[in-house]
Enzyme design. Structure first.
Site, PDB file in Angstrom:
ATOM      1  N   ARG A  35      -7.587  -8.094  10.711  1.00 37.80           N
ATOM      2  CA  ARG A  35      -7.152  -7.315   9.540  1.00 37.80           C
ATOM      3  C   ARG A  35      -6.091  -6.279   9.922  1.00 37.80           C
ATOM      4  O   ARG A  35      -5.241  -5.934   9.097  1.00 37.80           O
ATOM      5  CB  ARG A  35      -8.355  -6.630   8.891  1.00 37.80           C
ATOM      6  CG  ARG A  35      -9.195  -7.627   8.142  1.00 37.80           C
ATOM      7  CD  ARG A  35     -10.363  -6.987   7.482  1.00 37.80           C
ATOM      8  NE  ARG A  35     -10.978  -7.944   6.573  1.00 37.80           N
ATOM      9  CZ  ARG A  35     -12.146  -7.765   5.989  1.00 37.80           C
ATOM     10  NH1 ARG A  35     -12.838  -6.661   6.205  1.00 37.80           N
ATOM     11  NH2 ARG A  35     -12.630  -8.676   5.182  1.00 37.80           N
ATOM     12  N   LYS A 198     -24.265 -23.678  -4.560  1.00 31.02           N
ATOM     13  CA  LYS A 198     -24.727 -23.710  -5.949  1.00 31.02           C
ATOM     14  C   LYS A 198     -23.615 -23.853  -6.990  1.00 31.02           C
ATOM     15  O   LYS A 198     -22.549 -23.267  -6.842  1.00 31.02           O
ATOM     16  CB  LYS A 198     -25.483 -22.415  -6.244  1.00 31.02           C
ATOM     17  CG  LYS A 198     -26.793 -22.326  -5.491  1.00 31.02           C
ATOM     18  CD  LYS A 198     -27.482 -21.020  -5.817  1.00 31.02           C
ATOM     19  CE  LYS A 198     -28.901 -21.024  -5.312  1.00 31.02           C
ATOM     20  NZ  LYS A 198     -29.584 -19.783  -5.631  1.00 31.02           N
ATOM     21  N   GLY A 354     -15.092 -16.865   0.793  1.00 33.60           N
ATOM     22  CA  GLY A 354     -16.402 -17.058   1.402  1.00 33.60           C
ATOM     23  C   GLY A 354     -16.475 -18.027   2.558  1.00 33.60           C
ATOM     24  O   GLY A 354     -15.678 -17.966   3.485  1.00 33.60           O
ATOM     25  N   GLY A 377     -14.134 -11.608  -2.115  1.00 25.74           N
ATOM     26  CA  GLY A 377     -14.406 -11.339  -3.523  1.00 25.74           C
ATOM     27  C   GLY A 377     -13.143 -11.323  -4.368  1.00 25.74           C
ATOM     28  O   GLY A 377     -13.121 -11.846  -5.487  1.00 25.74           O
TER      29      GLY A 377
HETATM   30  P1  AMP Z   1     -20.947 -20.847  -0.851  1.00 24.96           P
HETATM   31  O1  AMP Z   1     -21.102 -19.463  -0.304  1.00 24.96           O
HETATM   32  O2  AMP Z   1     -21.372 -21.010  -2.259  1.00 24.96           O
HETATM   33  O3  AMP Z   1     -19.571 -21.422  -0.573  1.00 24.96           O
HETATM   34  O4  AMP Z   1     -22.025 -21.741  -0.077  1.00 24.96           O
HETATM   35  C1  AMP Z   1     -21.894 -22.002   1.267  1.00 24.96           C
HETATM   36  C2  AMP Z   1     -23.190 -22.523   1.791  1.00 24.96           C
HETATM   37  O5  AMP Z   1     -23.515 -23.740   1.181  1.00 24.96           O
HETATM   38  C3  AMP Z   1     -23.139 -22.803   3.274  1.00 24.96           C
HETATM   39  O6  AMP Z   1     -23.947 -21.876   3.934  1.00 24.96           O
HETATM   40  C4  AMP Z   1     -23.670 -24.214   3.398  1.00 24.96           C
HETATM   41  O7  AMP Z   1     -24.615 -24.363   4.436  1.00 24.96           O
HETATM   42  C5  AMP Z   1     -24.337 -24.438   2.064  1.00 24.96           C
HETATM   43  N1  AMP Z   1     -24.432 -25.863   1.725  1.00 24.96           N
HETATM   44  C6  AMP Z   1     -23.454 -26.776   1.722  1.00 24.96           C
HETATM   45  N2  AMP Z   1     -23.943 -27.996   1.439  1.00 24.96           N
HETATM   46  C7  AMP Z   1     -25.263 -27.865   1.238  1.00 24.96           C
HETATM   47  C8  AMP Z   1     -26.326 -28.789   0.921  1.00 24.96           C
HETATM   48  N3  AMP Z   1     -26.075 -30.081   0.746  1.00 24.96           N
HETATM   49  N4  AMP Z   1     -27.569 -28.294   0.819  1.00 24.96           N
HETATM   50  C9  AMP Z   1     -27.802 -26.989   1.002  1.00 24.96           C
HETATM   51  N5  AMP Z   1     -26.840 -26.067   1.287  1.00 24.96           N
HETATM   52  C10 AMP Z   1     -25.595 -26.506   1.414  1.00 24.96           C
END
Ligand code: AMP
Length: 397
Positions: A35, A198, A354, A377
């Site tokens: 940074r 999610k 993220g 964010g």
């Molecule tokens: P996000 O912060 O929403 O981008 O989510 C990232 C997280 O999603 C990571 O820590 C991954 O391990 C998790 N992830 C990706 N694919 C899967 C899956 N098939 N089942 C559970 N978690 C997952």
């Protein structure tokens, strides 16, 4: 867009909001200076013009209290090393002491103010506090994308005290242009690759970008809500039952808009959420009970590759598998490789928000994509179509 290039800083004091919220170890050494490096071009431009720079930042979450462990004095040597100038430090960010240090500052010199968040007024966006900050410079420069989605005193409110003497630093300008390229001016076909855990955390992004893209690749844990909603068997895979209707609405909306949606067709299923689990390749809509999909399968990756290779603009947000575990990282590494190849063939690729940034860094793709956004964010809010107060404050007349 007004940037530091539109000003000559000769004999001027630039009040620069940077993001020096860097990680420190137990001995207060900076463990990642990215940074600081990112803010360097803006600071150098000011100094080379013959101006001086007053740097302001937050560090950690002191919540309005003075906490010795979060003093920016700890990073002063690192900033000096990166910028190549001995940086001065003042243990306050407003008031007499800070004003005196600024008054003594000569052309070519750099002053670092104490942690802004030692003052509760900063995060409240307090106008009086912002006015005090404004006494510390002739021109206001915002180069902190990571906090551009916050209407804090130093990121937004202070700009109001510099009606025609405010601008973006190079880093912030680059972030804005990269996002514009994906959302507005990007060459077609435009592809968004959305993964992560999610649907619920990505829904606003999907809704905002659908009208701007040609292809939507869905991967990661989100997959299973879409598959189950269409009648598939997802076993023990992560799934948000209450978002199934929403998933169907998204698919219908995509169809109406002519956006091609690419979901996994096969997955690496595991009998446990563990790196050591037994695994097998199964059809995405026929996952046995007791098994869960944790990575994209080989046929899926072939499909993703074909789409990514023909794309001219690519946005990647979210891993397509549980990349933190070696056994389920292949899909995410492969997607990184496909984007690398597409970028070499002239596509513009932006990675942001993220965990995909963490994945890109972990697997060494940082230099292979066109742009990796530094603002978690802030990046997400931009993709969601929100106007960021820190950016709006500079654009406002
Ligand atoms: P996000 O912060 O929403 O981008 O989510 C990232 C997280 O999603 C990571 O820590 C991954 O391990 C998790 N992830 C990706 N694919 C899967 C899956 N098939 N089942 C559970 N978690 C997952």
């Amino acid at each position: 867009m007004t940037t530091v290039d539109d000003f000559n800083f000769e004999n001027k004091k630039a009040l620069v909001r940077v993001d020096f919220n860097v990680p420190l170890d137990a001995e207060f050494n900076v463990t990642d200076s990215n940074r600081i490096e990112a803010a360097k071009p803006t600071i150098i431009k000011i100094l080379e013009d013959g101006g001086s720079a007053v740097l302001m930042s937050h560090l950690g979450r002191p919540k309005g209290e003075r906490k010795a462990a979060l003093s920016l004095s700890h990073i002063c040597d690192k900033v000096s090393e990166v910028i190549g100038v001995q940086v001065k430090f003042v243990d306050d960010c407003v008031g007499e002491k800070a004003e005196k240090a600024v008054a003594e500052l000569e052309s070519g010199e750099v002053l670092l103010l104490e942690n802004l968040r030692f003052c509760a007024e900063e995060e409240k966006g307090d106008k009086l506090f912002a006015e005090k900050l404004s006494h510390l410079g002739d021109i206001y420069v915002n180069d902190a994308f990571g906090t551009a989605h916050r209407a804090h005193a130093s990121t937004t409110i202070v700009a109001g005290f510099f009606p025609d003497k405010k601008c973006f630093g190079y880093l912030l300008a680059k972030e804005i242009k990269a996002i514009e390229k994906v959302m507005k001016t990007g060459e077609k076909p435009v592809t968004a690759i959305l993964g992560g855990a999610k649907v619920s955390s990505k829904i606003t992004i999907i809704e905002n970008i659908l009208s701007k893209i040609n292809h939507l690749i869905i991967g990661g844990g989100m997959t299973y809500t879409f598959i189950k909603a269409q009648g598939g068997k997802v076993g023990n895979s992560i799934c948000e039952d209450d978002k199934m209707d929403l998933a169907l609405t998204i698919l219908q909306k995509a169809k109406d808009l002519g956006v091609q949606v690419h979901l996994p067709v096969d997955v690496i299923a595991a009998d446990d959420f563990s790196n050591k689990a037994n695994t097998k390749i199964v059809a995405v809509d026929d996952i046995p009970d007791g098994w869960q999909g944790l990575d994209a399968g080989p046929k899926t990756l072939e499909n993703f590759r074909d789409v990514i290779h023909e794309s001219k603009t690519i946005l990647w947000n979210g891993p397509v598998g549980v990349f933190e575990m070696e056994s389920f990282a292949k899909g995410t590494i492969s997607v990184g490789n496909f984007i690398d190849e597409a970028t070499k063939n002239g596509a513009f690729s932006l990675v942001g928000g993220g965990d995909s940034v963490a994945a890109v860094k972990q697997f060494g793709f940082e230099d292979k994509v066109s742009y990796v956004s530094t603002g978690g964010g802030a990046m997400l809010e931009s993709l969601e179509g929100k106007s960021l107060p820190g950016i709006a404050a500079i654009l406002e007349a």
